[in-house]
Design a protein around this motif. Structure first.
Motif, short mmCIF file in Angstrom:
data_model
loop_
_atom_site.label_atom_id
_atom_site.label_comp_id
_atom_site.label_asym_id
_atom_site.label_seq_id
_atom_site.Cartn_x
_atom_site.Cartn_y
_atom_site.Cartn_z
N CYS A 100 0.80 -1.22 -0.17
CA CYS A 100 -0.22 -0.09 -0.10
C CYS A 100 1.04 1.27 0.09
O CYS A 100 0.60 2.37 -0.61
N ILE A 104 0.68 1.51 -4.06
CA ILE A 104 -0.69 2.02 -4.52
C ILE A 104 -0.80 3.49 -4.16
O ILE A 104 -1.17 4.16 -4.97
N TYR A 105 -0.46 3.99 -2.90
CA TYR A 105 -0.78 5.28 -2.34
C TYR A 105 -0.26 6.16 -3.33
O TYR A 105 -0.71 7.44 -3.41
N ILE A 120 -8.67 -0.61 2.03
CA ILE A 120 -7.84 -1.52 1.54
C ILE A 120 -6.94 -2.29 2.60
O ILE A 120 -6.56 -3.38 2.61
N SER A 121 -6.62 -1.42 3.75
CA SER A 121 -5.68 -2.00 4.92
C SER A 121 -6.47 -1.27 6.03
O SER A 121 -5.77 -0.25 6.69
N GLY A 125 -3.94 1.22 7.27
CA GLY A 125 -4.07 2.66 6.48
C GLY A 125 -4.12 3.83 6.99
O GLY A 125 -3.43 4.50 6.44
#
Length: 492
Positions: A100, A104-105, A120-121, A125
């Motif tokens: 992540c 991703i982020y 997502i997490s 997150g």
């Protein structure tokens, strides 16, 4: 049932441990920012979870496949019928935290990164998309747009908490102005967490990057012309102003991007005691009805490409105010030169000068640079002066070349005086004042076959020759005019 605009969370194992994390201070703060982004018009569009569903599924499948290979015999595929090993304890988080954080982020817009962090997490997150994450994004955007040292945000929670009272919106003649403070800001300003403030600023900075790159030159000119605060640069996007004027991302998009970007710092600029904040107007100016026929004859019906309409704005107030309007693409004649460069994010501007007539600028940023040099040059302590003026003649090919050709190494401001000189063509050639270390400005003003040189350079006393009295401005002007075979017009 999930709230309106809130992404649905997939049913996962380990729900009890995830739920325990939903009440931490960091998680509650992230949820607040998620609500900020979700309660907007943009939230009605498909959410990132839908748009990226296949990406997340593919990554998760790849992760599971790797685990399957590790649990089986190396170099073989697990035979059909083998029982799948029980999932590890952290599978409730979906993707691993490092995926992540590193994959991703960084690729997501700030609003999608914040709003997707928990789905997502869920356990990690809020810790991954935190103040440090957003500050890194802000620093990256400032550097990418050459705004470092010119614009900044309140970097610490103490700055946000202890900042001055909210900047009031400039007085308007209509309560529907998009820059009027939101009701939540009444009575001293709406409280905004530091994390929320950073997200608002990051959202503003990452929209319209190409347009943001137009503002460094303007801010440097504004600083030379003493329009910036007494505290100097950078101009700070304050938490109070952002909360009062841009409480949601929908508010950010109520103006073309160039105008909205200016609004985030324009209220900090000052001309002769008047804030240079921008205000959207709803009422027509005197004489607008008389202009209506002319505008309709030009082909404009008020509706333009990219959401631009024929909208009136004001900068300043009272005796120091300047009104102008944005032009939609449909408001330009079919063969107008500005149609080829039309940008709905930075649209053409019509400005009425009571002496000369209407000026038409190809963009809002060009108009604003012109404002500094021509309208706001009388700020106390600036002492701009005309060094010389020379008549060349509008038909001189050397003059025409200087008026219309690209000028390497210098910024030009081209605009049209409707119905007058040289078919309306006019140009400012900025010789100095745009670079980081510039402390004075100098520019040539071309119109009607005339060339004038202006500068803020202090005159050296006791000198008789212009080149000795204004060495910087004269050297730059001589170099350019010689290149265009016009050195003979320079007085000694």
């Amino acid at each position: 049932m999930s709230g309106e605009g809130e992404p649905k969370r997939p049913h996962t194992q380990g729900g009890d441990s995830a739920a325990a994390n939903d009440n931490t201070p960091v998680t509650r703060e992230a949820a607040g920012v998620q609500q900020l982004f979700n309660t907007t018009v943009a939230a009605q569009t498909p959410f990132l979870g839908d748009k990226w569903l296949s990406v997340f599924a593919a990554l998760s499948s790849a992760k599971d496949a790797l685990r399957d290979v590790d649990d089986g015999v190396k170099g073989t595929i697990r035979p059909i019928g083998w029982a799948k090993p029980p999932p590890p304890a952290d599978s409730a988080d979906g993707l691993p935290p490092d995926v992540c954080r590193d994959v991703i982020y960084p690729w997501l817009p700030i609003d999608e990164a914040v709003c997707s962090a928990r789905p997502i997490s869920r356990a990690h997150g809020s810790q991954l998309v935190n103040e440090a994450f957003v500050q890194r994004r802000i620093t990256k955007h400032l550097s990418r747009h050459s705004l470092t040292g010119l614009i900044d945000v309140q970097r610490t929670a103490a700055d946000t908490t202890n900042a001055a009272a909210p900047t009031p919106a400039p007085p308007t003649t209509s309560s529907s102005s998009s820059d009027a403070p939101a009701p939540a800001a009444a009575g001293g300003g709406r409280h905004v967490s530091h994390f929320c403030h950073l997200c608002q600023c990051c959202y503003a900075l990452e929209h319209g990057g190409v347009v943001w790159c137009e503002w460094p030159e303007f801010i440097r000119l504004a600083d030379i012309y003493k329009l910036t605060p007494s505290t100097g640069l950078p101009l700070i996007m304050s938490a109070q102003w952002m909360a009062a004027h841009l409480p949601t991302k929908a508010d950010f998009h109520t103006m073309p991007l160039a105008l909205r970007q200016y609004s985030t710092f324009g209220h900090l600029l000052n001309y002769q005691g008047t804030s240079l904040a921008i205000t959207k107007l709803d009422e027509p100016d005197d004489g607008d009805e008389g202009k209506k026929g002319k505008k309709e004859a030009e082909g404009g019906d008020g509706d333009g490409d990219g959401g631009v309409t024929r909208q009136r704005y004001r900068i300043g107030s009272s005796e120091h105010e300047w009104r102008f309007e944005t032009l939609p693409l449909s408001g330009l004649p079919p063969r107008h030169p500005y149609r080829h460069t039309y940008d709905p994010h930075n649209p053409p501007i019509r400005y009425h000068d009571h002496v000369v007539g209407d000026f038409l600028f190809p963009s809002f940023t060009a108009f604003m640079k012109w404002m500094v040099l021509v309208e706001w040059c009388f700020q106390e302590g600036v002492d701009e002066k005309q060094v010389f003026g020379a008549v060349v003649g509008g038909g001189d090919e050397r003059y025409r070349s200087l008026l219309t050709d690209p000028i390497d190494g210098h910024t030009t401001i081209d605009f049209i005086t409707e119905g007058e000189w040289d078919d309306g063509q006019r140009r400012l050639i900025i010789l100095k004042g745009m670079k980081e270390d510039d402390t004075v400005a100098a520019y040539l003003d071309l119109y009607g076959g005339i060339i004038n040189l202006y500068t803020t350079e202090a005159e050296l006393e006791g000198q008789t020759r212009l080149s000795d009295r204004y060495p910087t401005a004269m050297q730059l002007a001589r170099s350019l005019l010689t290149k265009h075979r016009l050195a003979h017009i320079i007085p000694q």
